[in-house]
Design a protein around this motif. Structure first.
Motif, short mmCIF file in Angstrom:
data_model
loop_
_atom_site.label_atom_id
_atom_site.label_comp_id
_atom_site.label_asym_id
_atom_site.label_seq_id
_atom_site.Cartn_x
_atom_site.Cartn_y
_atom_site.Cartn_z
N GLN A 161 -8.19 -1.91 -5.84
CA GLN A 161 -7.29 -0.93 -6.44
C GLN A 161 -7.69 -0.61 -7.88
O GLN A 161 -8.06 -1.50 -8.65
CB GLN A 161 -5.84 -1.42 -6.43
CG GLN A 161 -4.87 -0.29 -6.75
CD GLN A 161 -3.60 -0.74 -7.45
OE1 GLN A 161 -3.62 -1.71 -8.21
NE2 GLN A 161 -2.51 -0.04 -7.22
N GLU A 183 -5.85 -3.61 0.96
CA GLU A 183 -4.58 -4.12 0.44
C GLU A 183 -4.67 -5.58 0.02
O GLU A 183 -4.13 -5.98 -1.01
CB GLU A 183 -3.49 -3.94 1.51
CG GLU A 183 -2.10 -4.29 1.05
CD GLU A 183 -1.58 -3.38 -0.05
OE1 GLU A 183 -0.92 -3.89 -0.96
OE2 GLU A 183 -1.84 -2.16 0.00
N LYS A 190 -0.97 -5.64 -8.04
CA LYS A 190 -1.34 -4.23 -8.03
C LYS A 190 -0.50 -3.44 -9.05
O LYS A 190 0.64 -3.80 -9.35
CB LYS A 190 -1.13 -3.64 -6.64
CG LYS A 190 -1.87 -4.36 -5.49
CD LYS A 190 -3.36 -4.12 -5.54
CE LYS A 190 -4.06 -4.61 -4.27
NZ LYS A 190 -4.18 -6.06 -4.16
N ASP A 196 -0.99 5.30 -3.73
CA ASP A 196 -1.69 4.09 -3.31
C ASP A 196 -1.78 4.08 -1.79
O ASP A 196 -0.76 4.16 -1.10
CB ASP A 196 -0.96 2.83 -3.80
CG ASP A 196 -1.24 2.54 -5.26
OD1 ASP A 196 -2.43 2.44 -5.62
OD2 ASP A 196 -0.27 2.44 -6.04
N GLY A 198 -3.06 1.62 0.82
CA GLY A 198 -3.56 0.28 1.10
C GLY A 198 -4.10 0.20 2.52
O GLY A 198 -3.42 0.59 3.47
#
Length: 305
Positions: A161, A183, A190, A196, A198
């Protein structure tokens, strides 16, 4: 159609043998792109150092000064994961300058690719995960504040991420952060990107490509950005040491071509940055990163055809 490629010999400074971070990959990538006939050394665009006032758009001046002086604390050094040197400091500033040059070229020509960049774990006042200064955040803020773009979309396909990017830009409405990442991977804590996505451990080519096409097909018309910053991390590869996804070389090529095509068909300028990639075989890794640049050439040629 012209494909601007940005590189500098500062990008691979001397580094401890066997270090986990593959610092030589930038030089090997340059060699691969020349050996494969995509470019020659004289055609590569050489960037200037990023000006300090531009760096300070995204980073705390005291942090910038401490890093450049080699005065990070032991804990900060450990969090970064790279041994400090003057050559590393110069390389870091030069690489952000390279991303700036690539963005300028993309605005002029529609597309440009950097042979470095994508340092998305760097935060406003500290380094993290091999990232010192966050070129994605610097670029977004520079383009917005200079008036060269009214809205920037960051499309981050690194397997990890883009936490630093999300935190630096969290209150900047016209910098849209999108992160496709595994993820269950670094960072453990995170951040909150605007989007986002994941992905489960073990995802392969077909499922991944569907996520890319679906997300860009929705987000680009929704936001209508003036430029896309594309972090084309290859740590999604099935053989990557730090990845946990299962993309093949062909899957990465399909991803890169899809991202670039989604942008160019909508006449949105796009900058390709190489992002993360980890493999003990540095030559294989360099070829993996080169998929981005070869994909860009194929997309341009097909659009001309």
């Amino acid at each position: 159609m012209y494909l601007p490629l940005v590189y500098h010999d500062d990008y691979s400074p001397p580094f401890p043998a066997g270090h986990r971070f593959p610092m030589e990959k930038f030089r090997l990538l340059r060699d691969h792109l020349i050996d494969s006939g995509l470019t020659d050394d004289a055609a590569l665009l050489r960037p200037e150092l990023c000006p300090p006032e531009v760096l300070a758009l995204a980073h705390c001046p005291a942090y910038i000064e401490r890093f450049l002086a080699g005065e990070l604390s032991h804990d900060e050094q450990r969090r970064l994961g790279l041994p400090w040197s003057e050559a590393l400091a110069r390389r870091t500033i030069r690489a952000v300058g390279g991303s700036l040059l690539a963005a300028e070229q993309a605005l002029q020509h529609g597309i440009a690719c950097h042979l470095a960049g994508g340092t998305h774990h760097a935060h406003r006042d500290h380094a993290s995960g091999f990232c010192i200064f966050n070129d994605l955040a610097v670029l977004a803020l520079y383009l917005l504040e200079s008036g060269k773009a009214g809205r920037v979309l960051i499309y981050d396909c690194d397997v990890h991420q883009g936490d630093g990017t999300a935190r630096i830009l969290e209150n900047v409405a016209d910098a849209v952060t999108v992160s496709l990442h595994c993820e269950k991977n670094f960072p453990a804590r995170k951040a909150s990107s605007d989007w986002d996505i994941g992905l489960p451990i073990g995802m392969g080519d077909a499922d991944y490509l569907k996520v890319v096409n679906d997300s860009l097909g929705y987000l680009l018309p929704l936001y209508q950005p003036d430029i896309v910053l594309y972090d084309a991390g290859v740590d999604v590869h099935q053989n990557d040491a730090l990845g946990h996804l299962q993309l093949s070389d062909a899957g990465i090529a399909a991803r890169d071509e899809a991202v670039l095509r989604h942008c160019l068909e909508r006449e949105i300028p796009v900058v390709g940055l190489i992002g993360g990639g980890y493999d003990k075989d540095r030559t294989v890794l360099a070829r993996r990163h080169g998929i981005l640049h070869h994909s860009a050439r194929r997309v341009l040629d097909s659009m001309l055809g």
